[in-house]
Design a protein around this motif. Structure first.
Motif, PDB file in Angstrom:
ATOM      1  N   HIS A   1      49.036  13.082  15.227  1.00 50.84           N
ATOM      2  CA  HIS A   1      49.740  12.098  15.377  1.00 50.84           C
ATOM      3  C   HIS A   1      50.647  11.950  14.410  1.00 50.84           C
ATOM      4  O   HIS A   1      49.322  10.726  13.551  1.00 50.84           O
ATOM      5  CB  HIS A   1      49.104  10.354  15.614  1.00 50.84           C
TER       6      HIS A   1
ATOM      7  N   HIS B   1      55.218  12.641  18.045  1.00 50.78           N
ATOM      8  CA  HIS B   1      56.113  11.747  17.321  1.00 50.78           C
ATOM      9  C   HIS B   1      56.631  12.187  15.885  1.00 50.78           C
ATOM     10  O   HIS B   1      58.157  12.730  16.403  1.00 50.78           O
ATOM     11  CB  HIS B   1      55.452  10.292  16.534  1.00 50.78           C
TER      12      HIS B   1
ATOM     13  N   HIS C   1      51.166  15.739  25.792  1.00 50.82           N
ATOM     14  CA  HIS C   1      50.376  14.045  25.508  1.00 50.82           C
ATOM     15  C   HIS C   1      50.974  13.335  26.510  1.00 50.82           C
ATOM     16  O   HIS C   1      51.375  12.685  25.768  1.00 50.82           O
ATOM     17  CB  HIS C   1      51.474  14.749  24.242  1.00 50.82           C
TER      18      HIS C   1
ATOM     19  N   ASN D   1      53.595  10.835  26.565  1.00 48.72           N
ATOM     20  CA  ASN D   1      52.285   9.596  26.105  1.00 48.72           C
ATOM     21  C   ASN D   1      52.118   8.465  26.830  1.00 48.72           C
ATOM     22  O   ASN D   1      50.795   8.824  27.542  1.00 48.72           O
ATOM     23  CB  ASN D   1      53.712   9.557  24.994  1.00 48.72           C
TER      24      ASN D   1
ATOM     25  N   HIS E   1      48.166   9.610  27.338  1.00 55.68           N
ATOM     26  CA  HIS E   1      46.542   9.211  26.935  1.00 55.68           C
ATOM     27  C   HIS E   1      46.642   8.470  27.989  1.00 55.68           C
ATOM     28  O   HIS E   1      46.844   7.211  28.493  1.00 55.68           O
ATOM     29  CB  HIS E   1      46.887   7.245  25.611  1.00 55.68           C
TER      30      HIS E   1
HETATM   31 ZN   LIG Z   1      50.334  10.037  21.514  1.00 56.17          ZN
END
Ligand SMILES: [Zn+2]
Length: 409
Positions: free
Chosen positions: A207, A239, A57, A306, A59
């Motif tokens: 998410h 999360h 995960h 993340n 970004h």
């Molecule tokens: Zn994320």
């Protein structure tokens, strides 16, 4: 049949004595206490070998933005708004350059697989997605990227977003993401995403929630749909920080539900720690879901990076070893649990991402990363750095140890 390369004196997780790993045509051909042949040898020096870190995960499209917008945004909503304002101006080359910077670091820290969530909506258009497609192609020599297209700012409330997601799926997105908590109609978003996932036969990675109020949530909505749509084993929630705030009984029930429905969970310790509990200036909760305990209860789990150097998380070096150490520290895991923490950034996310070819075993792709530690316990405790890594049997990076220079005499 001759071998192309042999990694010698390597320790595999859970195996007492060191082995040699023989590689032919990019695959593991042989694992034995010793291999006698003329092929070039790469000595691992009794160190631990893994099949590389798996970052489930990340970004990349909104990484490394700090110079543009600062970081003091207070909470999750403000961080989303800050990036929303910037992403209209993202160009494909800009996203590519920031993503490349991240991938360079990830490769050097031994990551061989990554699931990149990429925002697709009327502000970003398909520019970020196109940049990531190029990154996926250009970095395939060292790291395999899965592209997860998702609507960060809602789907049903964001006109024009849906056709772009469909276009991304048609254009090679590997899976779909989602973010029901930013949607005006979370249930409708889930319905649409599950419909699309089934129609395109792709995995889903949502998410799910990002607060510490366990009195409501969408966990059951996701589990119910995973069963109804027959998508068990192909749905992940990220999360899911409400799980960190549940009573032991509620946590047990949720774990059973997730395990039964085949829904996996990813904790993102850096962002979860940085953004949660902002309304509690003292005795601040950790806000990180205890995924090693979910794993023990039969839930597939991972720990991942993340965000990196942006309003969500003004930290980051893409090192999953550091992230596993951070997780162990925050979740109060002692040495007995360190091997499980290493699993949360290797074998766990490999299963979560349905990577059938992952793992150092005969017949599998020869991805081999040697860590500067003899075992998982030491590796997690010391944040062991990789010494070198192979992707499909080819040396993809080296990380020489520092040379100390004491004064002569
Ligand atoms: Zn994320």
């Amino acid at each position: 049949m001759s071998l192309d390369l042999v990694v010698t004196d390597a320790r595999l997780p859970g195996r007492a004595s060191p082995v040699s790993i023989g590689i032919r045509a990019g695959r593991v051909a042989e694992i034995a206490p010793a291999i006698v042949c003329d092929a070039p040898r790469l000595p691992a020096g009794g160190r631990l070998a893994i099949a590389g870190f798996v970052d489930s995960h990340v970004h990349l499209d909104k990484a490394c933005l700090l110079g543009r917008c600062g970081h003091d945004h207070g909470d999750l909503k403000a961080a989303i708004a800050a990036v929303s304002a910037l992403k209209r101006d993202f160009t494909e080359d800009d996203v590519y350059a920031r993503g490349a910077r991240c991938l360079d670091r990830a490769i050097g820290f031994g990551t061989t697989h990554m699931r990149a969530h990429v925002e697709v909506d009327p502000r970003a258009g398909l520019r970020s997605f196109e940049a990531l497609r190029r990154l996926k192609r250009d970095y395939a020599w060292a790291i395999e990227l899965q592209l997860c297209a998702f609507p960060q700012e809602g789907l049903t409330n964001d006109p024009g977003c849906d056709p772009l997601l469909v276009e991304a799926l048609d254009g090679g997105a590997d899976l779909l993401g989602g973010c029901p908590y930013t949607d005006a109609n979370p249930e409708a978003q889930l319905d649409r995403l599950f419909d699309l996932a089934r129609a395109y036969d792709v995995d889903l990675d949502l998410h799910l929630d990002f607060d510490l109020d366990p009195s409501w949530g969408h966990l059951e909505d996701v589990c119910r749909r995973a069963e109804a749509y027959g998508r068990g084993g192909r749905v992940t929630i990220g999360h899911a920080t409400k799980l960190s705030a549940m009573t032991p009984n509620a946590f047990e029930r949720a774990a059973r539900r997730l395990s039964d429905a085949g829904v996996a969970v990813t904790a993102l310790p850096a962002t979860d720690l940085y953004l949660n509990g902002r309304d509690r200036p003292f005795d601040t909760p950790r806000g990180v879901t205890r995924v090693h305990e979910l794993e023990r209860r039969g839930v597939l789990c991972s720990v991942a990076t993340n965000n990196v150097m942006n309003p969500f998380t003004p930290f980051g070096d893409l090192s999953l070893m550091r992230m596993a150490n951070l997780y162990a520290n925050v979740a109060q895991v002692g040495p007995d649990g360190f091997p499980a923490c290493l699993d949360l950034v290797t074998a766990g996310p490999a299963r979560l991402m349905n990577l059938a070819d992952y793992g150092i075993a005969v017949g599998r792709q020869a991805d081999v990363v040697v860590l500067d530690a003899p075992d998982a316990e030491t590796a997690i405790a010391e944040i062991a750095l990789p010494v070198f890594g192979l992707k499909r049997g080819r040396l993809s990076f080296e990380r020489p140890a520092p040379t100390l220079m004491p004064p002569p005499g």
